[in-house]
Motif scaffolding. Sequence first.
Motif, PDB file in Angstrom:
ATOM      1  N   ALA A   1      21.244  86.874  92.209  1.00 45.80           N
ATOM      2  CA  ALA A   1      19.785  86.828  92.071  1.00 45.80           C
ATOM      3  C   ALA A   1      19.390  86.091  90.790  1.00 45.80           C
ATOM      4  CB  ALA A   1      19.234  88.251  92.045  1.00 45.80           C
TER       5      ALA A   1
ATOM      6  N   THR B   1      17.188  91.042  97.583  1.00 48.25           N
ATOM      7  CA  THR B   1      17.119  91.094  96.123  1.00 48.25           C
ATOM      8  C   THR B   1      16.949  89.668  95.621  1.00 48.25           C
ATOM      9  OG1 THR B   1      18.522  93.042  96.030  1.00 48.25           O
ATOM     10  CG2 THR B   1      18.323  91.754  94.001  1.00 48.25           C
TER      11      THR B   1
ATOM     12  N   VAL C   1      16.498  90.105  88.910  1.00 53.20           N
ATOM     13  CA  VAL C   1      17.097  91.245  88.230  1.00 53.20           C
ATOM     14  C   VAL C   1      16.913  91.082  86.720  1.00 53.20           C
ATOM     15  CG1 VAL C   1      19.240  92.550  87.897  1.00 53.20           C
ATOM     16  CG2 VAL C   1      18.814  91.422  90.080  1.00 53.20           C
TER      17      VAL C   1
ATOM     18  N   VAL D   1      14.898  95.649  89.306  1.00 54.13           N
ATOM     19  CA  VAL D   1      15.187  94.655  90.337  1.00 54.13           C
ATOM     20  C   VAL D   1      13.938  94.426  91.184  1.00 54.13           C
ATOM     21  CG1 VAL D   1      17.664  95.127  90.439  1.00 54.13           C
ATOM     22  CG2 VAL D   1      16.122  96.442  91.874  1.00 54.13           C
TER      23      VAL D   1
ATOM     24  N   CYS E   1      13.016  93.703  94.798  1.00 49.25           N
ATOM     25  CA  CYS E   1      13.654  93.784  96.117  1.00 49.25           C
ATOM     26  C   CYS E   1      12.614  94.086  97.184  1.00 49.25           C
ATOM     27  CB  CYS E   1      14.716  94.879  96.121  1.00 49.25           C
ATOM     28  SG  CYS E   1      16.049  94.626  94.954  1.00 49.25           S
TER      29      CYS E   1
END
Length: 190
Positions: A66, A52, A55, A163, A165
């Motif tokens: 993050a 991650t 965000v 997010v 990721c």
Amino acid sequence: MKKNLLPTALSSLLLCTVLSPLSAAQAQQTGDVVELPLISGWYDGKVVRYVTTDVSDKKAAADMGANYVPRLANAISQQRQPGQAGAVERIYSFVNFKQGGVLPSLPSPTGAASENVNYSPLWQVHKVSWLPGKQPRVLKSEEEVLAAEEAGLVSIEKTNLIVNCPVVFSAEGGTLPNIRIHLANQDPEP
């Protein structure tokens, strides 16, 4: 004199464009390494590992370690035509039971050779909660999550949390080229 500059400028632009991939490849061979927390989840019954990096919510970014990127929320605010693919995929995140998130797609294979046009590393979080009195168990695919919802076992709440990721390993697609994975816990299941 101006006539001679245009071909030279175009040649320079073309040369930079052609050499850009070479420069990126050379940068990957420096030996420098970055370590990021590896997160484990599920896709179609198999283990997936991802990182991650960004965000859309400030508190969630702090909790996940993050970057806070509020503009990621724009990825779900754009209107699409029916049938038009978006840049955001779903992730099912469990809130009252400890298990890895469930992904509905992944790169296949992992890396530049991926042929899965449906994969995106931008995920809209869908919170999954086991309903009171229901026996939680690990759900390992989107089909299992949706079947549990249909059976009245879980509720799913679509959030506005986005997010970034990227998947770096999947049992199906292998490891992203040029990375090394070190598992602190050798248990293959998240």
